[in-house]
Design an enzyme around this catalytic site. Structure first.
Site, short mmCIF file in Angstrom:
data_model
loop_
_atom_site.label_atom_id
_atom_site.label_comp_id
_atom_site.label_asym_id
_atom_site.label_seq_id
_atom_site.Cartn_x
_atom_site.Cartn_y
_atom_site.Cartn_z
NE ARG A 112 -3.91 0.56 1.83
CZ ARG A 112 -5.14 0.63 2.34
NH1 ARG A 112 -5.38 1.32 3.43
NH2 ARG A 112 -6.13 -0.03 1.76
CG HIS A 139 -8.36 0.05 -2.93
ND1 HIS A 139 -7.52 -0.98 -2.56
CD2 HIS A 139 -9.11 0.33 -1.84
CE1 HIS A 139 -7.75 -1.31 -1.30
NE2 HIS A 139 -8.71 -0.53 -0.84
CD GLN A 142 -13.03 -2.12 -0.89
OE1 GLN A 142 -12.22 -2.00 0.01
NE2 GLN A 142 -14.22 -2.69 -0.72
CG ASP A 233 -13.46 6.35 -1.53
OD1 ASP A 233 -13.49 6.08 -0.31
OD2 ASP A 233 -12.41 6.39 -2.19
CB CYS A 273 -14.02 0.96 -0.32
SG CYS A 273 -13.45 2.66 -0.13
NE ARG A 301 -10.20 -5.41 0.52
CZ ARG A 301 -9.47 -4.36 0.98
NH1 ARG A 301 -10.07 -3.29 1.44
NH2 ARG A 301 -8.15 -4.39 0.92
N1 NVA Z 1 -9.86 6.66 -1.66
C1 NVA Z 1 -9.55 6.21 -0.33
C2 NVA Z 1 -9.81 4.74 -0.20
C3 NVA Z 1 -9.59 4.19 1.18
C4 NVA Z 1 -9.77 2.71 1.26
C5 NVA Z 1 -8.10 6.52 -0.02
O1 NVA Z 1 -7.25 6.34 -0.90
O2 NVA Z 1 -7.81 6.97 1.09
N1 CP Z 2 -11.24 -0.24 2.20
C1 CP Z 2 -9.99 -0.30 2.67
O1 CP Z 2 -9.03 -0.55 1.93
O2 CP Z 2 -9.90 -0.12 4.01
P1 CP Z 2 -8.56 0.10 4.86
O3 CP Z 2 -8.00 1.44 4.45
O4 CP Z 2 -9.03 0.06 6.27
O5 CP Z 2 -7.60 -1.01 4.54
#
Ligand code: NVA
Ligand code: CP
Length: 316
Positions: A112, A139, A142, A233, A273, A301
């Site tokens: 990540r 992502h 997800q 989101d 998500c 997930r």
């Molecule tokens: N768009 C959000 C998704 C979190 C799972 C982010 O990147 O923070």
């Molecule tokens: N949806 C998602 O990826 O959640 P986290 O940021 O908690 O991993």
């Protein structure tokens, strides 16, 4: 370490759904569903016996960490949590060196991070499959969980999906899923927060082959007309904390609430998500309403990523 007696095939990574065919995506979902069924029936199979998953996190996570770590354990392996604060990557060790070292000792890596190019650089230098656990651009894990949830609830037959909100990693991933699988996707973003043009062009290219219908709006009400599934989101993604105040102003009118949902099909499903910000991108009534599947989606997930890890292992 895993040894291969047969001639090695081209190493597969999971960086974006862009690199996957419809058949491959459905295979991963099916595998995840069958492993989920086993788990629910108390059947444990060590598909990834004694394998190790390295998980590199340069951003926070609840779901991604818990699902990958638990998933690997349930498959007979183990997972290492490596925060960038704890490994030398965060102190400037080049990503290429980090990739060579970590992939020489582990069987799979999940990352990540911020720039998608960083993930790609890791994958280019990795000897083992690399999974995107979220970048600024995509992502995809997800979306495996989201689509698994759609399949389980019979929402995969002629869906009309509307995404309301920021043109971000989730929006890009929905674009890849819809354009690969061939369903209708409408996206409504405020002006100035549109999706990346290159991603949109890719989606149009894939849509020609799959028959997907992609429509882009700046008006949430127009986008949501007759939708069977509505999703959104956060307005400020990880790394955009400083923009939060401005974004809250710019996104007025983009909350998914009962008034907006009344333009969708009756009983249209709601997905998110998570984490969700109540009364910003979504009202509490929709998030916690009878048509919301957010917690099934979050649980998936675990199951979808187990399917993915086993599938990637089978490709070696
Ligand atoms: N768009 C959000 C998704 C979190 C799972 C982010 O990147 O923070
Ligand atoms: N949806 C998602 O990826 O959640 P986290 O940021 O908690 O991993």
């Amino acid at each position: 370490m895993r040894t291969n007696k047969t001639k090695a095939r081209k190493l597969r990574h999971f960086l974006s759904l862009k690199d996957y065919t419809k058949e491959e995506i459905l295979e991963i979902i099916d595998l995840g569903l069958s492993i989920k069924k086993d788990l629910k029936n108390g059947i444990h199979k060590d598909h990834l016996h004694k394998q190790t998953l390295a998980m590199i996190f340069e951003k926070s996570s609840t779901r991604t960490r818990v699902s990958f770590e638990t998933g690997m354990y349930q498959l007979g392996g183990t997972a290492l949590f490596l925060s960038s604060r704890d490994i030398h990557l965060g102190r400037g060790e080049p990503i290429e060196d980090t990739a060579k070292v970590i992939s020489s000792m582990t069987d799979m890596v999940m990352i990540r991070t911020f720039e998608h190019s960083k993930l790609e650089a890791f994958a280019q230098n990795s000897k083992v499959p690399v999974i995107n656990g979220l970048t600024d651009s995509y992502h995809p894990v997800q979306l495996l969980a989201d689509y698994m949830t759609m399949v389980e609830h019979g929402l995969d037959t002629n869906p009309i999906v509307t995404y309301i909100g920021d043109g971000n990693n989730m929006t890009h991933s929905w674009l890849m899923l819809a354009s690969k699988l061939g369903f209708e996707l409408r996206i409504a973003t405020p002006k100035g927060y549109e999706i990346d043009k290159e991603v949109l062009n890719d989606a149009y290219t894939f849509a020609k082959e799959s028959g997907a219908v992609i429509n882009i709006f700046n008006d949430p009400i127009a986008a949501v007309q007759g939708a069977t599934l509505v999703t959104t989101d956060t307005w400020a993604s990880m790394g955009q904390e400083d923009e939060k105040e401005q974004r809250v102003k710019d996104f007025q009118g983009f909350i998914v609430d009962d008034a907006l949902m009344s333009h969708a099909q009756e009983h249209a499903t709601f997905l998110h998500c998570l984490p969700a910000y109540r009364e910003q991108e979504v009202s509490t009534s929709v998030l916690e309403g009878e048509n919301s599947l957010i917690f099934e989606e979050a649980e998936n997930r675990l199951h979808a990523q187990k399917g993915l890890m086993v599938w990637l292992d089978q490709q070696r």
